[in-house]
Design a protein around this motif. Structure first.
Motif, mmCIF file in Angstrom:
data_model
loop_
_atom_site.group_PDB
_atom_site.id
_atom_site.type_symbol
_atom_site.label_atom_id
_atom_site.label_comp_id
_atom_site.label_asym_id
_atom_site.label_seq_id
_atom_site.Cartn_x
_atom_site.Cartn_y
_atom_site.Cartn_z
ATOM 1 N N GLU A 1 -6.142 -9.740 -5.176
ATOM 2 C CA GLU A 1 -5.353 -9.656 -3.925
ATOM 3 C C GLU A 1 -6.667 -8.551 -3.081
ATOM 4 O O GLU A 1 -7.134 -7.594 -4.001
ATOM 5 C CB GLU A 1 -4.210 -9.247 -3.565
ATOM 6 N N GLU A 2 -5.938 -8.544 -1.820
ATOM 7 C CA GLU A 2 -7.036 -7.028 -1.281
ATOM 8 C C GLU A 2 -6.239 -6.451 0.003
ATOM 9 O O GLU A 2 -5.716 -7.251 0.248
ATOM 10 C CB GLU A 2 -8.382 -7.756 -0.112
ATOM 11 N N SER A 3 -6.824 -4.972 0.075
ATOM 12 C CA SER A 3 -5.852 -4.718 0.968
ATOM 13 C C SER A 3 -6.477 -3.588 1.534
ATOM 14 O O SER A 3 -7.669 -3.666 1.683
ATOM 15 C CB SER A 3 -4.818 -3.522 -0.216
ATOM 16 N N PRO A 4 -5.796 -3.842 2.782
ATOM 17 C CA PRO A 4 -6.835 -3.444 3.796
ATOM 18 C C PRO A 4 -7.489 -1.321 3.893
ATOM 19 O O PRO A 4 -6.457 -0.506 2.832
ATOM 20 C CB PRO A 4 -5.625 -2.509 5.226
ATOM 21 N N GLY A 5 -8.438 -1.477 3.988
ATOM 22 C CA GLY A 5 -8.978 0.245 3.996
ATOM 23 C C GLY A 5 -10.467 -0.122 2.612
ATOM 24 O O GLY A 5 -10.286 -0.603 1.913
ATOM 25 N N GLY A 6 -10.305 0.753 2.059
ATOM 26 C CA GLY A 6 -11.268 1.053 1.692
ATOM 27 C C GLY A 6 -10.923 2.179 0.119
ATOM 28 O O GLY A 6 -9.781 1.947 -0.100
ATOM 29 N N HIS A 7 -11.962 2.333 -0.411
ATOM 30 C CA HIS A 7 -11.103 2.229 -1.990
ATOM 31 C C HIS A 7 -9.958 3.757 -2.132
ATOM 32 O O HIS A 7 -9.917 3.825 -3.738
ATOM 33 C CB HIS A 7 -12.367 3.610 -2.332
ATOM 34 N N PHE A 8 -9.854 4.714 -1.309
ATOM 35 C CA PHE A 8 -8.958 5.844 -1.744
ATOM 36 C C PHE A 8 -8.144 5.317 -0.306
ATOM 37 O O PHE A 8 -6.980 6.378 -0.156
ATOM 38 C CB PHE A 8 -9.895 7.095 -1.372
ATOM 39 N N LYS A 9 -8.024 4.104 0.145
ATOM 40 C CA LYS A 9 -6.418 4.141 0.966
ATOM 41 C C LYS A 9 -5.487 3.914 0.504
ATOM 42 O O LYS A 9 -5.504 2.859 -0.315
ATOM 43 C CB LYS A 9 -6.963 3.256 2.118
ATOM 44 N N ASP A 10 -4.347 4.047 -0.013
ATOM 45 C CA ASP A 10 -2.970 4.011 -0.360
ATOM 46 C C ASP A 10 -3.056 3.458 -1.829
ATOM 47 O O ASP A 10 -2.462 2.514 -2.156
ATOM 48 C CB ASP A 10 -2.456 2.294 0.808
ATOM 49 N N VAL A 11 -2.854 4.889 -2.528
ATOM 50 C CA VAL A 11 -3.753 4.103 -4.266
ATOM 51 C C VAL A 11 -2.162 4.419 -4.395
ATOM 52 O O VAL A 11 -1.702 3.021 -5.369
ATOM 53 C CB VAL A 11 -4.503 5.918 -4.515
ATOM 54 N N PRO A 12 -1.382 5.627 -4.209
ATOM 55 C CA PRO A 12 -0.352 5.006 -4.800
ATOM 56 C C PRO A 12 0.646 4.459 -4.316
ATOM 57 O O PRO A 12 0.960 3.175 -5.342
ATOM 58 C CB PRO A 12 0.925 6.720 -4.778
#
Length: 241
Positions: free
Chosen positions: A214-225
């Protein structure tokens, strides 16, 4: 939640016990490879998942997070040249990490806590690369998670093509931020196509339904938890979809 802090063989690690922990119960175990010391990501992810555990959507489970002194060495499968500005070369000692997990870390946890066999192993970034590498090196784990894994690593896809998972019944969760492949770094910009190629390879190597991407919105450091929580939810479900 109760978190215990320990050390083992040069690694710091933390064990997050589920609510109402009992010594006579058997708990699924998830091992989280961390890129830096500290239990913050674990605590945040477990806080997100706590309502689902309490409601019975997820079974209670133990989460053990461990961090090496040198992630660039401990999480890379073979030596490689630096790709980050100001960063060092990669040491290529993931094989040693897998042996440490097999021979010392897991036996130590199993001797202290009532955990079930075939735990999950997951990680983020370089740690996600190492978790996926372990799929081809050991059958001690039942499921694997590579979150924004550094699958841009030189030689990684040929390695997958030339090897077979040690546990042919394993389940694998892959995720990526939708903006990660727009990196200005030409090496990092390949992560999207290479992660999707890795997912296709895994679907050919593992049972039907055993690979999820799956892909999540944003870059590498977005919404990590939050991304850790989603991975743990998929890996810990008794009947993941």
């Amino acid at each position: 939640m109760k978190i215990l802090e320990e050390r083992c063989g040069g690694w710091a690690y933390w064990v997050c016990l589920p609510p109402h922990f009992r010594e006579d119960a058997g708990y699924p175990l998830a091992c989280l490879l961390l890129n830096s010391p500290g239990s913050g990501t674990m605590e945040q992810a477990m806080t997100i998942l706590s309502p689902k555990i309490q409601s019975g959507i997820l079974p209670p489970f133990l989460l053990a997070g461990l961090a090496p002194e040198d992630p660039n060495g401990a999480y890379t499968p073979w030596p490689g040249k630096a790709v980050f500005r100001g960063g060092g070369d990669f040491g290529g000692r993931a094989g040693e990490t897998v042996r440490f997990l097999e021979e010392r870390f897991l036996p130590g946890l199993e001797s202290r806590f009532p955990v079930l066999p075939r735990p999950a192993l997951l990680g983020y970034s370089l740690a996600g690369l190492c978790a996926l590498y372990a799929l081809y090196e050991t059958d001690r784990f039942g499921s694997f998670g590579s979150l924004s894994g550094s699958l841009w690593y030189e030689g990684w896809l040929p390695f997958m093509e030339g090897n077979r998972p040690k546990n042919g019944a394993a389940r694998v969760y892959l995720s990526l931020g939708s903006g990660e492949e727009r990196s200005r770094n030409p090496v990092l910009a390949t992560v999207g196509e290479r992660t999707r190629a890795a997912a296709r390879l895994l679907r050919g190597q593992l049972p039907q339904g055993g690979t999820f991407y799956e892909e999540s919105p944003g870059g590498h450091f977005k919404d990590v938890p939050q991304r850790h929580a989603r991975a743990l939810e998929w890996l810990m479900k008794r009947d993941p979809s």
